[in-house]
Design an enzyme around this catalytic site. Structure first.
Site, short mmCIF file in Angstrom:
data_model
loop_
_atom_site.label_atom_id
_atom_site.label_comp_id
_atom_site.label_asym_id
_atom_site.label_seq_id
_atom_site.Cartn_x
_atom_site.Cartn_y
_atom_site.Cartn_z
N VAL A 4 -0.91 7.14 2.39
CA VAL A 4 -0.18 8.06 3.27
C VAL A 4 0.63 7.28 4.31
O VAL A 4 1.83 7.55 4.51
CB VAL A 4 -1.18 9.00 3.98
CG1 VAL A 4 -0.45 9.93 4.94
CG2 VAL A 4 -1.99 9.79 2.96
N GLU A 9 2.05 -1.38 -4.67
CA GLU A 9 0.77 -0.66 -4.72
C GLU A 9 -0.06 -1.22 -5.86
O GLU A 9 0.39 -1.27 -7.01
CB GLU A 9 1.04 0.84 -4.91
CG GLU A 9 -0.17 1.68 -5.28
CD GLU A 9 -1.36 1.51 -4.33
OE1 GLU A 9 -1.18 1.71 -3.13
OE2 GLU A 9 -2.46 1.18 -4.81
N GLY A 45 0.82 -1.21 0.00
CA GLY A 45 0.00 0.00 0.00
C GLY A 45 0.85 1.26 0.00
O GLY A 45 1.62 1.49 0.92
N HIS A 83 9.89 38.30 3.79
CA HIS A 83 10.99 37.83 2.97
C HIS A 83 12.24 37.67 3.82
O HIS A 83 12.53 38.53 4.63
CB HIS A 83 11.29 38.84 1.85
CG HIS A 83 12.48 38.43 1.03
ND1 HIS A 83 12.42 37.44 0.07
CD2 HIS A 83 13.77 38.87 1.06
CE1 HIS A 83 13.62 37.29 -0.47
NE2 HIS A 83 14.46 38.15 0.11
P1 AMP Z 1 -4.83 4.22 2.08
O1 AMP Z 1 -6.23 3.69 1.99
O2 AMP Z 1 -4.65 5.62 1.59
O3 AMP Z 1 -4.21 3.98 3.42
O4 AMP Z 1 -3.96 3.36 1.05
C1 AMP Z 1 -3.97 1.96 1.01
C2 AMP Z 1 -3.40 1.54 -0.34
O5 AMP Z 1 -3.22 0.12 -0.36
C3 AMP Z 1 -4.31 1.87 -1.53
O6 AMP Z 1 -3.62 2.69 -2.42
C4 AMP Z 1 -4.64 0.50 -2.14
O7 AMP Z 1 -4.68 0.54 -3.56
C5 AMP Z 1 -3.46 -0.36 -1.67
N1 AMP Z 1 -3.75 -1.81 -1.64
C6 AMP Z 1 -4.85 -2.42 -1.12
N2 AMP Z 1 -4.77 -3.78 -1.25
C7 AMP Z 1 -3.58 -4.05 -1.87
C8 AMP Z 1 -2.90 -5.25 -2.30
N3 AMP Z 1 -3.42 -6.48 -2.10
N4 AMP Z 1 -1.69 -5.11 -2.92
C9 AMP Z 1 -1.14 -3.90 -3.11
N5 AMP Z 1 -1.73 -2.74 -2.73
C10 AMP Z 1 -2.93 -2.79 -2.11
#
Ligand code: AMP
Ligand code: FAD
Length: 475
Positions: free
Chosen positions: A191, A211, A188, A451
């Protein structure tokens, strides 16, 4: 202690504890129930944010950045350091001490503000009664005129990537590592994944972030996201987009993981794997039968724009309701609800909730991205200013990134401000205030900025909207 309160808040995180404090300021009798347990079994108010989220992550981001700069950057300033060494145990003690001070501060605020703290699990029963189960199993019932649900969120776990808390871990575990993993995998690139990946990369890990989506940071303005991706790759973060993790398993001392991308199936071995695929609202054993509170298909408590649930005199705020999972959103909702309960004015302006990613360079924005404005069909104009042209950023050895202002072509209203660069999270405060007052770019253009400061980048970007930038070429 009386068991009757004007307001009972369930959850003592950044949504719940401000609701309790404001309710007490409004001369209401308040109890705040919280069940957080730290890894040593101790209780602390502050929820995810103070114990396992915003605060410990920022402590480690700061320390790891200083370590990295001492090793890589000080020589540029003419400061020769020898023997720079990492003392991770000391770094982690500092992180823990900051958390302890901050969570202890909530107890002090409750005491001075007149909020009754209650440790234990809260469960809403019909008729605005709240059952509290303490750690020793003893139970009591509190009667409340109004109830505020602020039970927050927990990390999403992937069934095919079984969490063991040691090798396959969540964001909380990843803040408490006692050794730098040689190879760290992160699932993932949101953030949390980016912030944790940055911490351990700076401290020496080889970091691979997988990701699933092809697009990097879809929530951010894409010009900013492209700039960020370039910097993160340069820092050595191995960011693989379009890489969907199918499964992972611990094999001895390593984690074997399998993922697929456009080219097919791949495997990867790491020493630790952080699952950072998002968070889900937490309502386990929160609502008894017949309370009337509705929960949607994704598990969020349903509320209106004033955080009223479907049950009379029951409100819900923070990560457990719709909206970006951010501490400041929860705080404003908590305060709004406490004011509405007291018969005062309360509102949250959901259009001006800022987002910050505390990487280096830092990323921050408020309002709409260029993609969102374009999709809305409203004619717009854009101005950008690169930190390469900022004297202060140069002096800080941080002349990377840019500020970007998007404004309506018709009435010049500021629609979005995006910053990637030094102290972006602090700089964005000006933009939030401007947008809260429905400022035009001309308002920002005519505001004097000291500045040399980083804030001049926002001034110049606002000027660039009308091709009037002084310190950069207008394009
Ligand atoms: P967030 O919801 O902003 O914390 O980001 C979580 C991230 O994890 C998202 O960008 C999803 O696309 C990514 N994600 C969820 N499941 C998977 C997976 N099985 N493999 C890779 N990335 C994933
Ligand atoms: P929580 O903070 O989750 O608090 C809920 C509390 O309620 C917990 O103490 C829980 O134990 C308790 N509780 C739950 N159910 C019950 C019950 N039935 N009875 C009693 N108690 C109960 N956000 C930002 O804005 N900025 C950041 O920089 C940032 N960094 C983050 C970094 C990480 C690693 C993580 C994981 C999150 C980060 N967040 C950040 C998100 C932020 O932590 C959350 O948005 C915020 O904590 C949500 O607040 P909340 O009060 O709704 O819930």
């Amino acid at each position: 202690m009386s068991d009757r309160f004007d307001v009972v808040v369930i959850g003592g995180g950044p949504a719940g504890y401000p609701a309790a404090i404001r309710a007490a300021q409004n001369k209401l009798t308040v109890a705040c129930i919280d069940e957080w347990r730290n890894t040593d079994g101790s209780h602390a108010f502050g929820g995810t944010c103070l114990n396992a989220g915003c605060i410990p992550s920022k402590a480690l981001l700061e320390s790891s950045e200083l370590y990295h700069r001492a090793r890589e950057e000080f020589a540029v300033h003419g400061i020769a350091l020898t023997g720079v060494a990492l003392d991770l145990a000391a770094m982690q003690r500092r992180r823990a001490a900051i958390v302890k001070t901050m969570t202890g501060g909530i107890n002090a605020l409750f005491k001075s503000g007149g909020v009754t703290p209650v440790q234990g699990h809260g469960r809403l029963l019909p008729g605005n009664r709240v059952q509290v189960t303490a750690a020793d199993g003893s139970q009591r019932i509190l009667q409340a005129a109004q109830v505020v649900l602020a039970s927050g969120s927990v990390p999403v776990r992937l069934r095919s990537v079984p969490h063991d808390g040691r090798r396959i871990v969540d964001s909380w575990n990843a803040l408490e590592f006692d050794a730098v993993p040689a190879r760290l995998g992160v699932i993932g690139a949101g953030v949390i994944g980016l912030e944790l990946g940055s911490v351990w990369r700076r401290l020496g890990s080889e970091v691979t972030i997988l990701e699933a989506t092809e697009q990097f940071l879809p929530i951010a303005d894409q010009a900013i996201a492209r700039e960020a991706l370039r910097h993160f790759k340069k820092q050595g973060l191995d960011l693989r987009l379009g890489a969907k993790v199918a499964s992972a398993a611990v094999a001895g001392e390593v984690v074997d993981l399998r993922y697929t991308d456009a080219r097919g199936e791949h495997s990867l071995q790491v020493d630790k794997l952080v699952v950072a695929v998002g968070r889900r609202p937490f309502t386990d054993d929160l609502l008894a039968e017949g309370t009337g509170v509705q929960v949607d298909a994704r598990g969020f408590i349903e509320v209106d724009e004033h955080c009223r649930t479907a049950a009379a005199n029951v409100w819900a705020v923070g990560d457990v309701v719709r909206g970006p999972m951010l501490a400041h959103r929860g705080k404003e909702e908590g305060v709004m609800v406490a004011d509405l309960i007291a018969g005062r004015y309360g509102e949250v302006n959901y259009r001006t909730i800022p987002s910050v990613i505390y990487t280096s360079p830092e990323i921050a924005w408020v309002g709409q991205t260029e993609e969102q404005v374009k999709a809305s069909g409203r004619p717009y104009k854009v101005g950008t200013f690169p930190f390469a042209a900022s004297g202060r950023a140069r002096a800080m050895e941080a002349a990377q990134g840019m500020a970007k202002v998007i404004a309506a072509a018709d009435d010049d209203e500021v629609l979005g401000v995006h910053v990637i660069g030094p102290m972006a999270g602090e700089l964005i405060g000006e933009a939030m205030l401007a947008m809260e007052y429905s400022a035009s770019t001309e308002d920002i253009q005519r505001t004097i900025h000291a500045h040399p400061t980083l804030s001049e980048a926002i001034h110049e970007a606002a000027l660039a909207v009308d091709k009037k930038a002084i310190d950069a070429i207008n394009r």
